[in-house]
Design a protein around this motif. Sequence first.
Motif, mmCIF file in Angstrom:
data_model
loop_
_atom_site.group_PDB
_atom_site.id
_atom_site.type_symbol
_atom_site.label_atom_id
_atom_site.label_comp_id
_atom_site.label_asym_id
_atom_site.label_seq_id
_atom_site.Cartn_x
_atom_site.Cartn_y
_atom_site.Cartn_z
ATOM 1 N N THR A 2 15.331 -5.808 76.870
ATOM 2 C CA THR A 2 15.614 -6.541 75.644
ATOM 3 C C THR A 2 17.086 -6.968 75.607
ATOM 4 O OG1 THR A 2 16.272 -4.584 74.391
ATOM 5 C CG2 THR A 2 13.918 -5.127 74.424
ATOM 6 N N THR A 3 17.384 -7.874 74.678
ATOM 7 C CA THR A 3 18.772 -8.315 74.519
ATOM 8 C C THR A 3 19.674 -7.133 74.191
ATOM 9 O OG1 THR A 3 18.034 -10.470 73.742
ATOM 10 C CG2 THR A 3 20.306 -9.845 73.223
ATOM 11 N N TYR A 4 19.196 -6.249 73.300
ATOM 12 C CA TYR A 4 20.000 -5.085 72.918
ATOM 13 C C TYR A 4 20.280 -4.215 74.144
ATOM 14 C CZ TYR A 4 21.209 -0.484 71.082
ATOM 15 O OH TYR A 4 21.837 0.718 70.853
ATOM 16 N N ILE A 287 22.586 11.640 70.342
ATOM 17 C CA ILE A 287 22.338 10.244 69.972
ATOM 18 C C ILE A 287 22.470 9.401 71.231
ATOM 19 C CG2 ILE A 287 23.037 8.296 68.523
ATOM 20 C CD1 ILE A 287 21.912 10.674 66.950
ATOM 21 N N ASP A 288 21.340 8.929 71.750
ATOM 22 C CA ASP A 288 21.321 8.104 72.958
ATOM 23 C C ASP A 288 21.252 6.635 72.540
ATOM 24 O OD1 ASP A 288 20.615 6.629 75.258
ATOM 25 O OD2 ASP A 288 19.601 8.359 76.140
ATOM 26 N N PRO A 289 22.238 5.807 72.919
ATOM 27 C CA PRO A 289 22.262 4.419 72.449
ATOM 28 C C PRO A 289 21.069 3.584 72.890
ATOM 29 C CG PRO A 289 23.924 4.781 74.148
ATOM 30 C CD PRO A 289 23.392 6.121 73.763
ATOM 31 N N LEU A 290 20.405 3.971 73.982
ATOM 32 C CA LEU A 290 19.232 3.203 74.424
ATOM 33 C C LEU A 290 17.964 3.617 73.692
ATOM 34 C CD1 LEU A 290 19.728 2.805 78.271
ATOM 35 C CD2 LEU A 290 20.148 1.137 76.457
ATOM 36 N N GLU A 291 17.995 4.792 73.061
ATOM 37 C CA GLU A 291 16.805 5.262 72.345
ATOM 38 C C GLU A 291 16.966 5.162 70.825
ATOM 39 O OE1 GLU A 291 15.938 9.193 73.680
ATOM 40 O OE2 GLU A 291 15.676 8.590 75.777
ATOM 41 N N TYR A 292 18.180 5.435 70.337
ATOM 42 C CA TYR A 292 18.429 5.395 68.890
ATOM 43 C C TYR A 292 19.040 4.036 68.566
ATOM 44 C CZ TYR A 292 19.777 7.007 64.236
ATOM 45 O OH TYR A 292 19.896 7.155 62.877
ATOM 46 N N ILE A 319 31.585 2.384 68.438
ATOM 47 C CA ILE A 319 30.161 2.261 68.128
ATOM 48 C C ILE A 319 29.387 3.104 69.138
ATOM 49 C CG2 ILE A 319 28.201 0.693 67.861
ATOM 50 C CD1 ILE A 319 30.171 -1.513 67.221
ATOM 51 N N THR A 320 28.570 4.014 68.641
ATOM 52 C CA THR A 320 27.846 4.923 69.533
ATOM 53 C C THR A 320 26.389 4.527 69.725
ATOM 54 O OG1 THR A 320 27.559 6.350 67.618
ATOM 55 C CG2 THR A 320 29.306 6.924 69.125
ATOM 56 N N SER A 321 25.832 3.781 68.772
ATOM 57 C CA SER A 321 24.445 3.337 68.911
ATOM 58 C C SER A 321 24.220 2.126 68.021
ATOM 59 C CB SER A 321 23.469 4.450 68.509
ATOM 60 O OG SER A 321 23.576 4.738 67.123
ATOM 61 N N GLY A 322 23.174 1.366 68.360
ATOM 62 C CA GLY A 322 22.755 0.267 67.509
ATOM 63 C C GLY A 322 23.639 -0.963 67.581
ATOM 64 N N THR A 323 23.344 -1.906 66.683
ATOM 65 C CA THR A 323 24.057 -3.172 66.611
ATOM 66 C C THR A 323 24.840 -3.239 65.308
ATOM 67 O OG1 THR A 323 22.288 -4.255 67.850
ATOM 68 C CG2 THR A 323 23.812 -5.692 66.665
ATOM 69 N N PHE A 324 26.112 -3.569 65.420
ATOM 70 C CA PHE A 324 26.932 -3.773 64.231
ATOM 71 C C PHE A 324 26.897 -5.245 63.857
ATOM 72 C CE2 PHE A 324 30.820 -5.118 62.232
ATOM 73 C CZ PHE A 324 31.019 -4.168 61.246
ATOM 74 N N LYS A 325 26.648 -5.534 62.589
ATOM 75 C CA LYS A 325 26.675 -6.918 62.107
ATOM 76 C C LYS A 325 27.663 -7.021 60.955
ATOM 77 C CE LYS A 325 22.003 -8.200 63.546
ATOM 78 N NZ LYS A 325 22.470 -9.119 64.596
ATOM 79 N N ARG A 326 28.431 -8.078 60.976
ATOM 80 C CA ARG A 326 29.427 -8.278 59.926
ATOM 81 C C ARG A 326 28.759 -8.329 58.555
ATOM 82 N NH1 ARG A 326 33.141 -13.718 59.276
ATOM 83 N NH2 ARG A 326 34.314 -13.027 57.435
ATOM 84 N N GLY A 327 29.318 -7.577 57.594
ATOM 85 C CA GLY A 327 28.794 -7.554 56.235
ATOM 86 C C GLY A 327 27.717 -6.509 56.010
ATOM 87 N N MET A 328 27.380 -5.726 57.046
ATOM 88 C CA MET A 328 26.317 -4.737 56.893
ATOM 89 C C MET A 328 26.787 -3.571 56.016
ATOM 90 S SD MET A 328 26.309 -2.817 60.650
ATOM 91 C CE MET A 328 24.767 -1.992 60.328
ATOM 92 N N ASN A 329 25.839 -2.908 55.392
ATOM 93 C CA ASN A 329 26.113 -1.716 54.592
ATOM 94 C C ASN A 329 25.875 -0.475 55.441
ATOM 95 O OD1 ASN A 329 26.752 -2.736 51.853
ATOM 96 N ND2 ASN A 329 24.694 -3.617 51.989
ATOM 97 N N VAL A 330 26.800 0.457 55.378
ATOM 98 C CA VAL A 330 26.677 1.701 56.144
ATOM 99 C C VAL A 330 26.993 2.885 55.242
ATOM 100 C CG1 VAL A 330 27.312 0.580 58.315
ATOM 101 C CG2 VAL A 330 29.096 1.640 56.913
ATOM 102 N N ASN A 331 26.562 4.060 55.655
ATOM 103 C CA ASN A 331 26.869 5.286 54.924
ATOM 104 C C ASN A 331 28.129 5.912 55.494
ATOM 105 O OD1 ASN A 331 24.451 5.012 53.487
ATOM 106 N ND2 ASN A 331 23.314 6.124 55.074
ATOM 107 N N ALA A 358 28.652 -6.532 67.156
ATOM 108 C CA ALA A 358 29.129 -5.714 68.279
ATOM 109 C C ALA A 358 28.058 -4.681 68.585
ATOM 110 C CB ALA A 358 30.453 -5.052 67.931
ATOM 111 N N TYR A 359 28.161 -4.072 69.767
ATOM 112 C CA TYR A 359 27.103 -3.177 70.245
ATOM 113 C C TYR A 359 27.662 -1.819 70.639
ATOM 114 C CZ TYR A 359 24.284 -7.412 70.401
ATOM 115 O OH TYR A 359 23.610 -8.553 70.052
ATOM 116 N N ALA A 360 26.750 -0.896 70.902
ATOM 117 C CA ALA A 360 27.136 0.446 71.350
ATOM 118 C C ALA A 360 28.100 0.340 72.525
ATOM 119 C CB ALA A 360 25.890 1.234 71.752
ATOM 120 N N GLY A 361 29.166 1.091 72.457
ATOM 121 C CA GLY A 361 30.205 1.040 73.482
ATOM 122 C C GLY A 361 31.414 0.256 73.054
ATOM 123 N N ASP A 362 31.247 -0.674 72.120
ATOM 124 C CA ASP A 362 32.363 -1.497 71.678
ATOM 125 C C ASP A 362 33.297 -0.716 70.754
ATOM 126 O OD1 ASP A 362 31.677 -3.752 73.086
ATOM 127 O OD2 ASP A 362 30.560 -4.676 71.437
#
Length: 532
Positions: A2-4, A287-292, A319-331, A358-362
């Motif tokens: 996948t792209t991710y 937390i595995d970035p390819l699984e979580y 960033i340890t996992s997932g995709t970061f998008k500008r304007g997103m809400n996080v805890n 941005a993505y995991a690793g960034d």
Amino acid sequence: MTTYESEVTTRRTFAIISHPDAGKTTLTEKLLLFGGAIREAGTVKGRKNSKHAMSDWMEIEKQRGISVTSSVLEFQYDGYHVNILDTPGHEDFSEDTYRTLTAADSATMLIDAAKGVEAQTKKLFKVCKMRGIPIFTFMNKLDRQGRDPFELMEELEELLGIRSYPVNWPIGMGQSFAGVYDRKEKRLELYNPNNPKDIDVISVIGPDDPKIDEVIGDAGLVAQFREEIELLDVAGDEFDEKQIKEGHLTPIFFGSAVSSFGVQTFLNHFLKLSPYPTPRESSNGVIDPLEYKHFSGFVFKIQANMNPAHRDRVAFLRITSGTFKRGMNVNHVRTGKSLKLNQPTQFLAQSREIIEEAYAGDIIGLFDPGTFRIGDTLVEGANFEFDEMPHFSPEHFSVITVKEALKHKSFEKGLQQLTEEGAIQLFKTYNRHTEQQIVGVVGVLQFEVLEYRLKHEYHVDIQLERLPFSFARWVDGEGEAMETFKRMQRNLVTDRDGRIVVLFENDFQMRTAIDKYPDLQFFENSFFKSRV
């Protein structure tokens, strides 16, 4: 894929570690040049009007010719998205370096071929070893006379306890330096002392290829080279990718960063061998970035006044996992609040630009109005926290006061911000009629940087009065034992969270107090994880 997954697996996030003056900032800039991120390298120790190292953006760094804070440098190269964490080499700023290493998936260890493994390299290597991350070694300054390459390899094993595999091998050294032989690719890279950037690359069938005799021209040099390669093949360690990824075997590359020789070869090999973003331990397990696929990350650095014109403050988030998008809400896990992240940036040292994702690793920068602390975890979805940041007991202490009472407000603001970014640790005297503020640092040069930054960033002049203490220990306990301790023990202070800390002049004083109060616990840091 996948792209991710493709985005994550093409990320490389690594730190460069070395002793001061080994050439770390020079190597960093040459990597940026090959990545097209800059057009011209700065000079690390330039005069007033010359260019300065791209990664040394703080004014005091330009004046002193040293790196005093970590910087983040990001570029694209050959299908890879590379994030370099350039760390201070000077031991007085080792705490910043230790924290920065928590955001790296691998490390490049730079060694001066004339000096070998030096003190600060040993300290930083230990941190990498504790984390179990792969370590790649670049033996620098081959165009100067240095130590025998076999001696350098032996020193890696004896002083650092790591085996090595030379990916390339030098032919000569110093004035006789003729080039390097790439053992993996079976090719020769010739060194031209008149124009080091002009590198002839010749494919050969192996070290015995007659082409080598022709292009080197020095029979004695070639004979020595062939003997050394034969010795490596017979007695040296075998190439083992698994051992490299587990941090037990370090690939070695020989070259000269200042002349750009061997740097691109190192980069090409490194990107193929180094890991993409690795799993991280959390309160919810690994937390595995390819699984979580949900977003998560942690703050490993805070820097105030990166842009003096705006007096801003930036939190560096890995960033340890997932995709970061500008304007997103996080805890924001520590505070339990929801945050909207509107102005994420990526960096080329002080330069930055707003990014959309941005993505995991960034590594991204977040505008910080005072919300974040080093070690904070940000997540999307389920709440969990990553392991605490390394935090070290200060070894030098000073009472700090402001010279002008009218500047007190700016003074307090500067102290608070520099404490939150981890530049200093701040304590207050406990149970004294007149409260004093005490600054604790790992290295004395941090006092000079503190004084400089308060003057130039907050327009405050300070007075520092050195204290005789060498140890700080956080104290935990309850009941009568703790009350007696607080009443009887001298040199008590509190940290910024109000926890009791005791300062000692020497190890004897510290051991005496520990023996006297067996019902209390004494810790090297504020997280109560490293008991004395």
